[in-house]
Scaffold this active site. Structure first.
Site, mmCIF file in Angstrom:
data_model
loop_
_atom_site.group_PDB
_atom_site.id
_atom_site.type_symbol
_atom_site.label_atom_id
_atom_site.label_comp_id
_atom_site.label_asym_id
_atom_site.label_seq_id
_atom_site.Cartn_x
_atom_site.Cartn_y
_atom_site.Cartn_z
ATOM 1 N N HIS A 322 0.843 -1.192 0.000
ATOM 2 C CA HIS A 322 0.000 0.000 0.000
ATOM 3 C C HIS A 322 0.878 1.241 0.000
ATOM 4 O O HIS A 322 1.846 1.338 0.754
ATOM 5 C CB HIS A 322 -0.902 0.014 1.239
ATOM 6 C CG HIS A 322 -1.713 1.269 1.379
ATOM 7 N ND1 HIS A 322 -1.596 2.140 2.444
ATOM 8 C CD2 HIS A 322 -2.656 1.814 0.565
ATOM 9 C CE1 HIS A 322 -2.430 3.154 2.287
ATOM 10 N NE2 HIS A 322 -3.090 2.983 1.162
ATOM 11 N N SER A 323 0.570 2.189 -0.895
ATOM 12 C CA SER A 323 1.254 3.475 -0.934
ATOM 13 C C SER A 323 2.763 3.279 -1.089
ATOM 14 O O SER A 323 3.213 2.604 -2.015
ATOM 15 C CB SER A 323 0.912 4.262 0.333
ATOM 16 O OG SER A 323 1.321 5.601 0.232
ATOM 17 N N LEU A 324 3.573 3.842 -0.184
ATOM 18 C CA LEU A 324 5.024 3.696 -0.278
ATOM 19 C C LEU A 324 5.444 2.232 -0.191
ATOM 20 O O LEU A 324 6.462 1.830 -0.775
ATOM 21 C CB LEU A 324 5.705 4.507 0.825
ATOM 22 C CG LEU A 324 7.239 4.467 0.863
ATOM 23 C CD1 LEU A 324 7.830 5.007 -0.428
ATOM 24 C CD2 LEU A 324 7.774 5.224 2.069
ATOM 25 N N SER A 326 4.161 -0.195 -1.676
ATOM 26 C CA SER A 326 4.150 -0.779 -3.019
ATOM 27 C C SER A 326 5.424 -0.419 -3.776
ATOM 28 O O SER A 326 5.955 -1.234 -4.535
ATOM 29 C CB SER A 326 2.922 -0.289 -3.798
ATOM 30 O OG SER A 326 3.005 1.113 -4.049
#
Length: 668
Positions: A322-324, A326
């Site tokens: 998720h977010s960073l 990823s």
């Protein structure tokens, strides 16, 4: 008929204590877990001295029966109390029933048995804690505090009684049947910036629990037939927490940042230090190495622990970021090696390979050459051989008890070996990888670019660090709310070569909410610039589009048809009639405006988009809810944090995992 025959022993159910909004609440174990605990309890007996451990909650928690404590297995969490429950109480202002202690429950059960056997009710029973209980009849039992003078109390005291219930079947509580024993697939979930992962400020463990619950619910509703036939079991989701290590005492970064932080607007600055700064840390060579090492070592640790607790597991493993998180996984996956055999073959043929590791036939020989043979037993106990040593980080060696000096010597040895393995072929290797990603395409980035990409490990702009190897080859990688596309562009990458794929991972999905301000697309970096390819619309888990989207699409089509009809009428009036028009041979008008084409029609196009997802589509967009559609700015932050409880996202993951199994629809 003997009245004593009416008495039946109470049915016990096991509960565990849980903190909810800083309050103690008692949650029931599933029926299957409670049966296991009760069976173990009956076998052990009170005279047993040896501790008995029962795995519960899909083997994610262990209950130490004699200690009456529940311990988490995969993540750090304080142990919580466990009770064998039979009697419950609830005050007039309370919402749920709370179990009595086991001692008080036994006391009440004995009194209940005597009252039922002798048919003697409406007697006052003083508890060891000082309160008074009145057993009116088998269905009505109340408790009063010790301060009451009369029982029942006089109206002037206005004391609200506490209601008692015997047996879990008499209280309103939802008890699940339990999770399937067999795990088909393992998924590791990596969080983004900051310690909180969703709009309710919950941590990664709670959010992954939410996603797991959504997945289990979808298995029951969409894969029921396969589940009933025992074709499938379940998917296990485990959280990967890297924020705690980065901001822990080991790095000391929080103390360093605190010394230079201004005292004004302290809450905002603290929030920024806990969250936004993670982005800057990841672009720092020092802390990027810490983050990547933490993520990889934690995934490998969890994977090893899972296999120990599930020795018969034969399924695959996938990753969700998720977010960073990823972006971290994307960088890790671009730096994985295909096989240890290929690496060993390269080492044998490369004359520049340093002899500090590669020339030794065994780990024992390598340690002796550096005066570290005293640590051989520790490494062998953890099944660390020469190959495994190259995959270890310093944190791994610290975890198994190696002192600082030997750790540094071993890591320096491995680092020299890796650098020499790259050796003179480093530039050529970077050229190959960056070419496959499109970095060296002369039509994309000029050779006079200010960036010297040979200073980067794989030529896509990462800082120069050593990327650790994962202990498995993932089946799929799901990036949710991901800024990968933006980071690649900022690093100087304008186009990804369509032939590029992760060395060890076959599938890649980029999932985003349409209002997510952090999410970016990937497919435009793969397809030609003149191709306008909208993302794939993720179906609603109940088998259709959301109603407001259907209405919006219907109105769009109606307006399109109306405009088309008016256009034809105007043409028939203003233009000289042609023979075809005079004969009434009107040709149908086909809308050519891309905005008039439904996203569902794009889903039906088998458009090949590179090899990152084996030629299949990569970008997948969620459907916004009706309330979100009223104001996309108002729900922007919430949109970035919605994935943990998104059933549509969970169903997409399940479809990838279970492949060709038929998927049903949940009832509307």
């Amino acid at each position: 008929m003997n009245i004593s025959e009416l008495y039946e022993p109470v049915q016990y159910h096991w509960f565990f204590n849980k903190q909810v909004d800083s309050k103690d609440t008692w949650q029931p174990f599933s029926r299957e877990d409670s049966r296991r605990l009760e069976d173990a309890h009956s076998r052990v007996g009170k005279s047993e001295k040896d501790e008995v451990v029962v795995a519960t909650d899909g083997r994610r928690y262990d209950v130490r029966l004699c200690e009456r404590k529940r311990y988490s297995v995969y993540w750090e969490q304080k142990p919580t109390e466990v009770r064998r429950c039979s009697w419950f109480h609830k005050g007039s202002k309370e919402m749920i029933y709370t179990p009595y202690s086991e001692e008080l429950s036994d006391f009440l059960e004995d009194a209940y048995m005597i009252a039922l056997t002798l048919d003697e009710w409406k007697t006052n029973l003083e508890l060891p804690t000082g309160e008074t209980v009145i057993l009116h009849n088998p269905k009505l039992m109340t408790q009063y505090p010790s301060g009451c003078k009369d029982f029942p109390p006089s109206p002037s005291e206005r004391t609200q009684p506490v209601t008692l219930k015997r047996g879990v079947e008499n209280i309103p509580v939802e008890i699940s049947e339990g999770e399937p024993e067999i795990v088909d697939h393992l998924v590791f979930m990596v969080h983004g910036i900051g310690p909180a992962c969703d709009i309710r400020l919950r941590g990664i463990v709670q959010c992954v629990n939410e996603f797991r619950n959504a997945s289990n619910g979808l298995l029951n509703s969409h894969f029921r037939q396969s589940e009933d036939l025992c074709i499938i079991g379940r998917v296990e989701y485990l959280p990967v927490n890297w924020h705690k290590v980065l901001h822990g005492e080991t790095t000391g970064v929080d103390k360093d940042i605190e010394r230079i932080t201004l005292p004004s607007i302290s809450r905002l600055r603290q929030f920024s230090n806990d969250t936004v700064l993670d982005l800057f840390f990841y672009n720092s060579a020092t802390y990027c190495q810490t983050i990547v090492n933490t993520v990889a070592s934690e995934i490998n640790r969890l994977h090893s622990l899972f296999l120990q607790r599930n020795p018969h597991f034969t399924g695959h493993v996938s990753l969700v970021g998720h977010s960073l998180g990823s972006l971290i996984l994307f960088d890790l996956l671009t730096n994985q090696e295909t096989s240890a055999d290929a690496t060993a073959h390269e080492l044998q043929e490369d004359p520049h390979v340093d002899t500090c590791c590669s020339s030794y036939e065994s780990l024992e020989e390598a340690l002796k050459s550096h005066g570290l043979e005293e640590h051989l037993n520790v490494l062998q106990k953890e099944q660390v051989d020469m190959e495994a040593l190259t995959l270890c980080s310093e944190e791994d060696l610290k975890d198994i008890g190696l002192p600082l000096g030997p750790r540094k010597k071993l890591m320096d040895c491995v680092k020299k070996w890796k650098n020499s393995r790259i050796g003179s072929g480093h530039a050529a290797q970077n050229e190959t990888l960056s070419s496959s990603l499109g970095m060296r395409n002369e039509h994309q980035i000029p050779t006079t670019s200010a960036f010297d990409y040979q200073h980067f490990n794989v030529g896509i702009g990462q800082v120069s660090i050593d990327y650790p190897q994962l202990a498995f080859h993932p089946q799929a990688f799901f990036a949710v709310g991901s800024p990968i596309g933006m980071f690649l562009t900022v690093r100087g990458l304008k186009r990804i070569d369509p032939n590029y794929s992760f060395p060890t991972c076959k599938s890649f999905y980029n999932v985003f909410h349409p209002f997510d301000p952090v999410a970016y697309r990937i497919e435009p970096m793969l397809v030609p610039q003149d191709v306008d390819l909208p993302p794939m619309l993720i179906p609603h888990h109940k088998g259709r589009k959301r109603m407001h989207l259907e209405l919006k699409e219907g109105l769009t089509r109606v307006s399109s048809d109306l405009l088309g009809s008016l256009r034809m009428v105007w043409q028939s009036i203003s233009q000289v009639p042609s023979p075809a028009l005079a004969e009434g041979g009107l040709s149908s008008v086909t809308p050519t405006d891309e905005a008039e084409v439904s996203p569902m029609e794009h889903e039906q196009r088998n458009f090949k988009v590179g090899m990152l997802n084996r030629g299949r589509r990569i970008d997948f967009v969620l459907q916004e809810t009706p309330i979100e559609s009223f104001n996309e700015y108002l729900f922007a932050i919430q949109s970035h944090l919605c994935y943990w409880e998104s059933e549509d996202t969970a169903l997409l993951v399940l479809k990838e995992i279970y492949g060709n199994l038929p998927v049903g629809c949940a009832p509307l």
